[in-house]
Design a protein around this motif. Structure first.
Motif, PDB file in Angstrom:
ATOM      1  N   ALA A  39       3.914   8.018  -2.268  1.00  0.00           N
ATOM      2  CA  ALA A  39       4.930   7.947  -1.213  1.00  0.00           C
ATOM      3  C   ALA A  39       4.564   6.887  -0.176  1.00  0.00           C
ATOM      4  O   ALA A  39       3.425   6.409  -0.121  1.00  0.00           O
ATOM      5  CB  ALA A  39       5.062   9.308  -0.535  1.00  0.00           C
ATOM      6  N   ASN A  40       5.531   6.563   0.650  1.00  0.00           N
ATOM      7  CA  ASN A  40       5.343   5.646   1.782  1.00  0.00           C
ATOM      8  C   ASN A  40       4.866   4.259   1.370  1.00  0.00           C
ATOM      9  O   ASN A  40       3.908   3.723   1.931  1.00  0.00           O
ATOM     10  CB  ASN A  40       4.401   6.253   2.827  1.00  0.00           C
ATOM     11  N   ILE A  41       5.528   3.673   0.408  1.00  0.00           N
ATOM     12  CA  ILE A  41       5.192   2.315  -0.021  1.00  0.00           C
ATOM     13  C   ILE A  41       5.611   1.338   1.074  1.00  0.00           C
ATOM     14  O   ILE A  41       6.727   1.390   1.576  1.00  0.00           O
ATOM     15  CB  ILE A  41       5.897   1.963  -1.343  1.00  0.00           C
TER      16      ILE A  41
ATOM     17  N   ASP B 213      -4.566  -3.558   7.740  1.00  0.00           N
ATOM     18  CA  ASP B 213      -3.220  -3.588   8.316  1.00  0.00           C
ATOM     19  C   ASP B 213      -2.603  -4.987   8.301  1.00  0.00           C
ATOM     20  O   ASP B 213      -1.511  -5.200   8.804  1.00  0.00           O
ATOM     21  CB  ASP B 213      -3.226  -3.034   9.738  1.00  0.00           C
TER      22      ASP B 213
ATOM     23  N   HIS C 273       0.863  -1.185   0.000  1.00  0.00           N
ATOM     24  CA  HIS C 273       0.000   0.000   0.000  1.00  0.00           C
ATOM     25  C   HIS C 273       0.894   1.227   0.000  1.00  0.00           C
ATOM     26  O   HIS C 273       2.085   1.153   0.300  1.00  0.00           O
ATOM     27  CB  HIS C 273      -0.949   0.004   1.204  1.00  0.00           C
ATOM     28  N   ASN C 274       0.319   2.356  -0.384  1.00  0.00           N
ATOM     29  CA  ASN C 274       1.060   3.617  -0.386  1.00  0.00           C
ATOM     30  C   ASN C 274       0.080   4.776  -0.294  1.00  0.00           C
ATOM     31  O   ASN C 274      -1.128   4.595  -0.433  1.00  0.00           O
ATOM     32  CB  ASN C 274       1.941   3.752  -1.637  1.00  0.00           C
ATOM     33  N   ASP C 275       0.625   5.966  -0.042  1.00  0.00           N
ATOM     34  CA  ASP C 275      -0.188   7.180  -0.034  1.00  0.00           C
ATOM     35  C   ASP C 275      -0.656   7.480  -1.453  1.00  0.00           C
ATOM     36  O   ASP C 275      -0.094   6.968  -2.434  1.00  0.00           O
ATOM     37  CB  ASP C 275       0.624   8.361   0.494  1.00  0.00           C
ATOM     38  N   LEU C 276      -1.669   8.306  -1.592  1.00  0.00           N
ATOM     39  CA  LEU C 276      -2.201   8.630  -2.910  1.00  0.00           C
ATOM     40  C   LEU C 276      -1.176   9.312  -3.817  1.00  0.00           C
ATOM     41  O   LEU C 276      -1.279   9.231  -5.034  1.00  0.00           O
ATOM     42  CB  LEU C 276      -3.450   9.506  -2.786  1.00  0.00           C
ATOM     43  N   ASP C 277      -0.167   9.963  -3.227  1.00  0.00           N
ATOM     44  CA  ASP C 277       0.865  10.597  -4.041  1.00  0.00           C
ATOM     45  C   ASP C 277       1.993   9.633  -4.409  1.00  0.00           C
ATOM     46  O   ASP C 277       2.971  10.015  -5.036  1.00  0.00           O
ATOM     47  CB  ASP C 277       1.430  11.826  -3.342  1.00  0.00           C
TER      48      ASP C 277
END
Length: 105
Positions: free
Chosen positions: A9-11, A48, A3-7
């Motif tokens: 980032a944070n994969i 999660d 999963h990641n943020d919509l932009d």
């Protein structure tokens, strides 16, 4: 599965116990649902990765499922071998044949 943020980032990976040849990933009620064609299961986990649950498996007569969809708190899946569509409640009970393709008709 990640999963990641919509932009973008944070994969980060989502821990998904029992993941084997996943197909048909669907999100419903903050849970990830998928079919394991390798183990003949329909499974789900919380977003999660916790609370892994097997909804339907080979003991229920499930052959390798290919795709799923969820509607009205029921999961539907295809059986490519028998050319059928089945459904069950999201707790895995009341498995019903809903459609059968008769190639001889």
């Amino acid at each position: 599965i990640h999963h990641n943020d919509l932009d973008g980032a944070n994969i980060a990976p989502i821990p998904m116990p029992g993941l084997a040849d996943p197909h048909g990933i669907k999100i419903h009620n903050n849970q990830i649902n998928w079919v394991n064609t390798g183990t003949k299961e329909i499974k789900r986990v919380d977003l999660d990765g916790s609370n892994a649950t097997t909804l339907v498996d080979g003991l229920d007569g499930l052959v390798p499922p290919r795709e799923i969809t969820i509607h009205n708190d029921q999961v539907y899946w295809t059986d490519d071998q028998a050319r059928t569509i089945y459904r069950a409640n999201l707790d895995g009970v009341q498995i019903l044949l809903t459609c059968w393709l008769d190639l001889m008709a």
